[in-house]
Design a protein around this motif. Structure first.
Motif, short mmCIF file in Angstrom:
data_model
loop_
_atom_site.label_atom_id
_atom_site.label_comp_id
_atom_site.label_asym_id
_atom_site.label_seq_id
_atom_site.Cartn_x
_atom_site.Cartn_y
_atom_site.Cartn_z
N ILE A 1 0.67 -1.24 0.11
CA ILE A 1 -0.18 -0.01 0.11
C ILE A 1 0.52 1.10 -0.17
CG2 ILE A 1 -2.29 1.79 1.43
CD1 ILE A 1 -2.60 -1.27 2.36
N GLY A 2 1.97 1.10 0.95
CA GLY A 2 2.97 2.55 0.52
C GLY A 2 3.68 2.90 -0.44
N ALA A 3 3.94 1.94 -1.33
CA ALA A 3 4.53 2.12 -2.53
C ALA A 3 3.22 2.09 -3.45
CB ALA A 3 5.01 0.54 -3.11
N ALA A 4 2.57 1.88 -3.65
CA ALA A 4 1.23 2.68 -4.00
C ALA A 4 0.98 4.40 -4.33
CB ALA A 4 -0.02 1.51 -4.11
N VAL A 5 0.36 4.37 -2.50
CA VAL A 5 0.02 5.73 -2.52
C VAL A 5 1.28 6.45 -2.67
CG1 VAL A 5 -0.42 6.83 -0.10
CG2 VAL A 5 -1.22 5.09 -0.03
N ALA A 6 2.61 6.23 -2.31
CA ALA A 6 3.73 7.18 -2.97
C ALA A 6 3.35 7.63 -4.57
CB ALA A 6 5.21 6.52 -2.43
N ALA B 1 15.59 -0.22 -1.57
CA ALA B 1 15.88 -0.67 -3.56
C ALA B 1 14.22 -0.14 -3.39
CB ALA B 1 16.32 -1.89 -3.95
N GLY B 2 12.65 -0.94 -2.97
CA GLY B 2 11.87 -1.21 -2.66
C GLY B 2 11.26 0.63 -2.79
N ALA B 3 11.81 1.05 -2.02
CA ALA B 3 11.67 2.48 -1.65
C ALA B 3 11.88 3.20 -3.01
CB ALA B 3 12.14 2.95 -0.21
N GLU B 4 12.63 3.24 -3.75
CA GLU B 4 13.92 3.51 -4.57
C GLU B 4 12.44 3.65 -5.99
OE1 GLU B 4 17.33 3.26 -5.25
OE2 GLU B 4 17.60 4.69 -4.07
N THR B 5 12.16 2.03 -5.93
CA THR B 5 10.89 1.89 -7.21
C THR B 5 10.12 2.64 -7.18
OG1 THR B 5 11.91 -0.34 -7.01
CG2 THR B 5 9.76 -0.32 -7.99
N ALA B 6 8.95 2.96 -5.40
CA ALA B 6 7.71 3.67 -5.36
C ALA B 6 7.52 4.99 -6.20
CB ALA B 6 7.28 3.23 -3.44
N VAL B 7 8.98 5.49 -5.78
CA VAL B 7 9.15 6.75 -6.87
C VAL B 7 9.77 7.03 -7.49
CG1 VAL B 7 9.05 7.53 -3.94
CG2 VAL B 7 11.30 7.48 -5.00
N ALA B 8 10.52 5.65 -8.79
CA ALA B 8 10.80 6.08 -9.62
C ALA B 8 9.91 7.20 -10.55
CB ALA B 8 10.78 4.44 -10.57
N GLY B 9 9.27 7.21 -10.41
CA GLY B 9 8.56 8.31 -12.07
C GLY B 9 8.88 9.99 -11.62
N ALA B 10 9.16 10.45 -10.15
CA ALA B 10 9.38 11.30 -9.57
C ALA B 10 10.44 12.15 -10.75
CB ALA B 10 10.05 11.46 -8.79
N ALA B 11 9.87 13.45 -10.23
CA ALA B 11 10.80 13.86 -10.94
C ALA B 11 12.33 14.55 -10.55
CB ALA B 11 10.47 15.84 -11.49
N ASP B 12 13.15 15.25 -10.67
CA ASP B 12 14.11 15.53 -9.85
C ASP B 12 14.10 16.69 -8.76
OD1 ASP B 12 16.32 14.62 -11.89
OD2 ASP B 12 17.15 15.88 -12.73
N GLY B 13 14.44 16.13 -7.51
CA GLY B 13 14.18 16.64 -6.19
C GLY B 13 12.74 17.18 -6.25
N GLN B 14 12.02 15.66 -6.50
CA GLN B 14 10.72 15.83 -5.95
C GLN B 14 9.73 14.76 -4.63
OE1 GLN B 14 7.71 14.62 -8.71
NE2 GLN B 14 6.07 15.10 -8.08
N ALA B 15 11.58 14.40 -4.88
CA ALA B 15 10.70 12.43 -3.49
C ALA B 15 12.72 12.64 -2.74
CB ALA B 15 10.98 11.51 -3.82
N THR B 16 12.26 12.30 -1.32
CA THR B 16 13.02 12.20 -0.71
C THR B 16 12.66 10.80 0.03
OG1 THR B 16 13.27 14.58 -0.54
CG2 THR B 16 14.54 13.19 1.70
N LEU B 17 13.77 10.23 0.01
CA LEU B 17 13.06 9.10 0.65
C LEU B 17 14.78 8.60 2.26
CD1 LEU B 17 13.67 6.32 -1.62
CD2 LEU B 17 12.07 7.13 -0.77
N ILE B 18 14.17 8.90 3.69
CA ILE B 18 14.45 8.53 4.62
C ILE B 18 14.21 7.91 5.72
CG2 ILE B 18 14.84 10.03 7.10
CD1 ILE B 18 13.28 12.22 5.38
N SER B 19 15.43 6.60 5.91
CA SER B 19 15.27 4.95 6.87
C SER B 19 14.55 5.52 8.10
CB SER B 19 16.57 4.53 6.17
OG SER B 19 16.40 3.90 6.93
#
Length: 257
Positions: free
Chosen positions: A18-23, A42-60
């Motif tokens: 669900i989280g990947a689909a929401v993102a 890797a899974g998180a990066e896949t979820a936001v793969a469609g983001a433009a430069d600077g549109q997504a930030t991933l934090i563990s």
């Protein structure tokens, strides 16, 4: 068409399901997305793969640790430049042990872990978000990913702690809705039924397998995570303010109240 241009959305548990689909839905709608993940970068990066430069930030962050939860929110504030518009509380666990027939040691361990990750961590984030919005004098929205198990219980006896945890965080989210609506702070709960995720596949094994679960669904299919993503994006847009406090069932008519 939903548009979230200019809005910043925090989504927890974006590595899968669900989280990947929401993102992905938030990115597609134009939001600035800050995505939380535990270990699966890797899974998180896949979820936001469609983001433009600077549109997504991933934090563990490890949501077993409240200090880590607090640090995560601080990192979100920094990444957002101080303004977060929506928090999607999605991250959660469902252990396949710790039911009534299991040893008391398993019961205690699973209940303790489940309440920490599924209740204390999202409640802590909810608290941070609401306090920030009150301090700023501006509204925001909480979207909690609940479960139909919070209302009807679960047919999986091993998931009793999971069902209880979803009921608890649902009540906390509704309390925010009731007390802060006049200050522009909105809160919704989405209660999915059987969703096409690995968590649901694992749970189905305890109640006869996937085919048995599917046979009991009026639509004859599991809920696609993308349906939940689309609903989250709609709620984040703010066009349905008077839905605040609602639990929105999304289960293909498998549970109608």
């Amino acid at each position: 068409m939903t548009t979230l241009a200019g809005k910043t959305v925090v989504v927890t548990g974006v590595s899968k399901g669900i989280g990947a689909a929401v993102a992905a839905a938030m990115v597609a709608a134009g939001a600035r997305v800050i995505g939380h993940y535990g270990r699966d970068r890797a899974g998180a990066e896949t979820a936001v793969a469609g983001a433009a430069d600077g549109q997504a930030t991933l934090i563990s962050a490890d949501f077993h640790d409240m200090a880590a939860v607090d640090a995560f929110w601080d990192d979100c504030r920094a990444a957002a430049g101080g303004r977060i518009d929506t928090l999607v509380n999605n991250a959660g666990i469902m252990r396949q042990t710790g039911g009534i027939p299991d040893p008391i040691e398993d019961w205690d361990a699973v209940w303790s872990e489940t309440m920490t990750v599924n209740v204390h961590a999202p409640a802590r984030l909810l608290r941070h978000a609401v306090r920030d919005w009150l301090d700023a004098g501006k509204g925001g929205s909480i979207i909690g990913i609940g479960s139909w198990a919070a209302t009807r219980g679960t047919s999986n006896p091993r998931a009793i702690a999971y069902a209880a945890s979803k009921a608890a965080i649902t009540a906390a989210t509704k309390t925010v809705a009731r007390n802060y609506a006049d200050r522009g702070i909105l809160a919704y709960v989405i209660a999915p039924g059987v969703v096409r995720t690995q968590m649901s596949v694992d749970s189905a094994e305890a109640v006869g397998g996937e085919a048995a679960v599917t046979a009991g669904l009026p639509m004859g299919e599991w809920v696609p995570p993308e349906d939940i993503g689309a609903l989250c994006a709609f709620l984040a847009e703010g066009r349905a303010r008077h839905l605040t406090g609602s639990t929105i069932d999304l289960n293909g008519a498998a549970y109608i109240r």
